[in-house]
Motif scaffolding. Structure first.
Motif, mmCIF file in Angstrom:
data_model
loop_
_atom_site.group_PDB
_atom_site.id
_atom_site.type_symbol
_atom_site.label_atom_id
_atom_site.label_comp_id
_atom_site.label_asym_id
_atom_site.label_seq_id
_atom_site.Cartn_x
_atom_site.Cartn_y
_atom_site.Cartn_z
ATOM 1 N N SER A 57 0.814 -1.221 0.000
ATOM 2 C CA SER A 57 0.000 0.000 0.000
ATOM 3 C C SER A 57 0.845 1.267 0.000
ATOM 4 N N ILE A 58 2.156 1.142 0.258
ATOM 5 C CA ILE A 58 3.033 2.315 0.257
ATOM 6 C C ILE A 58 3.600 2.493 -1.140
ATOM 7 N N THR A 59 2.930 3.315 -1.931
ATOM 8 C CA THR A 59 3.315 3.535 -3.321
ATOM 9 C C THR A 59 4.332 4.672 -3.418
ATOM 10 N N PRO A 60 5.049 4.757 -4.531
ATOM 11 C CA PRO A 60 5.947 5.906 -4.735
ATOM 12 C C PRO A 60 5.226 7.246 -4.614
ATOM 13 N N ALA A 61 3.965 7.285 -5.048
ATOM 14 C CA ALA A 61 3.203 8.533 -4.953
ATOM 15 C C ALA A 61 2.989 8.942 -3.497
ATOM 16 N N LEU A 62 2.731 7.971 -2.627
ATOM 17 C CA LEU A 62 2.541 8.296 -1.215
ATOM 18 C C LEU A 62 3.844 8.759 -0.576
ATOM 19 N N ARG A 63 4.950 8.130 -0.951
ATOM 20 C CA ARG A 63 6.248 8.565 -0.425
ATOM 21 C C ARG A 63 6.566 9.989 -0.880
ATOM 22 N N GLU A 64 6.212 10.314 -2.110
ATOM 23 C CA GLU A 64 6.422 11.668 -2.604
ATOM 24 C C GLU A 64 5.543 12.667 -1.840
ATOM 25 N N MET A 65 4.324 12.241 -1.524
ATOM 26 C CA MET A 65 3.433 13.113 -0.760
ATOM 27 C C MET A 65 3.994 13.394 0.630
ATOM 28 N N LEU A 66 4.538 12.372 1.270
ATOM 29 C CA LEU A 66 5.167 12.571 2.575
ATOM 30 C C LEU A 66 6.299 13.587 2.477
ATOM 31 N N ARG A 67 7.089 13.466 1.412
ATOM 32 C CA ARG A 67 8.218 14.383 1.233
ATOM 33 C C ARG A 67 7.729 15.803 1.003
ATOM 34 N N ARG A 68 6.669 15.958 0.216
ATOM 35 C CA ARG A 68 6.151 17.284 -0.118
ATOM 36 C C ARG A 68 5.508 17.986 1.081
ATOM 37 N N LEU A 69 5.072 17.230 2.063
ATOM 38 C CA LEU A 69 4.442 17.829 3.237
ATOM 39 C C LEU A 69 5.449 18.497 4.168
ATOM 40 N N GLU A 70 6.713 18.170 4.047
ATOM 41 C CA GLU A 70 7.712 18.745 4.950
ATOM 42 C C GLU A 70 7.756 20.272 4.810
ATOM 43 N N PRO A 71 7.953 20.986 5.951
ATOM 44 C CA PRO A 71 8.425 20.523 7.258
ATOM 45 C C PRO A 71 7.358 19.941 8.190
ATOM 46 N N VAL A 72 6.121 19.758 7.715
ATOM 47 C CA VAL A 72 5.103 19.137 8.560
ATOM 48 C C VAL A 72 5.463 17.656 8.757
ATOM 49 N N PRO A 73 5.596 17.186 10.004
ATOM 50 C CA PRO A 73 5.873 15.767 10.231
ATOM 51 C C PRO A 73 4.685 14.923 9.781
#
Length: 291
Positions: free
Chosen positions: A118-134
């Motif tokens: 369920s952890i797709t590259p798109a979700l990992r990119e979304m996590l990165r884009r949210l920074e600096p929000v943890p």
């Protein structure tokens, strides 16, 4: 006359036998490479076995000596995921070795160390884009499946935690860094035990959930006390306060963003509640990038 069913059963049986022998040989090889001192045992003058003895592995893994001996003899016995997890910890297997152990046993590793589709590259990119929000992605068992750099430093150093131990319940109840960083620790522990009980109602009897519950009960008297309250709380947004070891006090709004129609994997975000926290999150992000 040989039937088609018999012809197909023979290779399958042979394949299972080969895997049992491979599993036995793998366990022996991993056992023999570990010095007694590595697991807190005295070497003794009469030790002839390289590494650990079978009975020592059995004791450290909380399984019967006879049962473990049968396992190393490639006997046709069932091995639960709880036992495989205990053996992997006792034998200090790295992630690749752990995956190999479960594969040879024909079992699915239920820990967050295992690959989660369920952890797709798109979700990992979304996590990165949210920074600096943890932000991180958790499942309903509170395993941390993926996270961004700011989240990795929110309550300590998550990268230093073994993947199979990256579970919010375990960390809140047993990890010194996480516990020191949570401002209202007693309230948080009680609330999380209640949330776990609510989540577990739909997973009673599942090995991964039983394994987590067993670990928590064994590791934490505080968890046992809170669990016996039989309190139940659903998921909800909440203001949280942390004493971050790198940038100080943080006041954050915790929000769950569900990734599907059922209460399963979710993205957890921590947005700043005030300007001071916003500035400190930006500083924390820069520290995380530089490390």
């Amino acid at each position: 006359m040989t039937t088609m069913a018999q012809e197909t059963a023979v290779p399958a049986t042979r394949g299972a036998e080969i895997r049992r022998h491979e599993l036995a040989a793998f366990l022996r090889s991993r056992r023999e490479r570990i010095a007694p001192e590595q697991v807190g045992l005295p070497r003794g003058a009469r030790r002839r076995t390289p590494g650990l003895r079978r009975e020592e592995v059995a004791h450290l893994s909380a399984v019967g000596v006879t049962w473990y001996t049968w396992l190393e003899q490639a006997r046709n016995i069932h091995v639960s995921v709880q036992v495989l997890d205990a053996l992997a910890r006792t034998l200090m297997l790295d992630p690749s070795e752990r995956a190999h152990l479960f594969q040879l046993a024909g079992a699915t590793d239920p820990t967050p160390a295992a690959t989660c589709p369920s952890i797709t590259p798109a979700l990992r990119e979304m996590l990165r884009r949210l920074e600096p929000v943890p932000a991180c992605i958790q499942n309903s068992r509170y395993d941390i499946l993926a996270y961004n750099r700011t989240y990795a430093r929110l309550l300590g150093d998550l990268d230093a935690v073994p993947p199979e131990d990256r579970n919010c319940m375990l960390l809140v109840y047993t990890d010194p860094e996480w516990r020191a960083a949570i401002v209202h620790l007693d309230e948080t522990m009680r609330l999380m035990a209640a949330k776990l009980r609510a989540s577990m109602a739909g997973h009673l009897g599942e090995p991964a959930w039983k394994m987590l519950l067993k670990r928590l009960k064994a590791a934490s008297p505080e968890f046992r006390e809170n669990w016996e309250r039989y309190e139940v709380v659903g998921t909800r947004s909440k203001t949280k306060e942390f004493l971050n070891p790198y940038v100080g006090h943080l006041t954050l709004e915790h929000t769950d963003l569900w990734l599907g129609p059922e209460p399963g994997p979710r993205m957890v975000t921590y947005t700043p509640k005030n300007e001071e926290t916003r500035e400190r999150l930006e500083k924390l992000y820069e520290l995380a990038r530089a490390s």
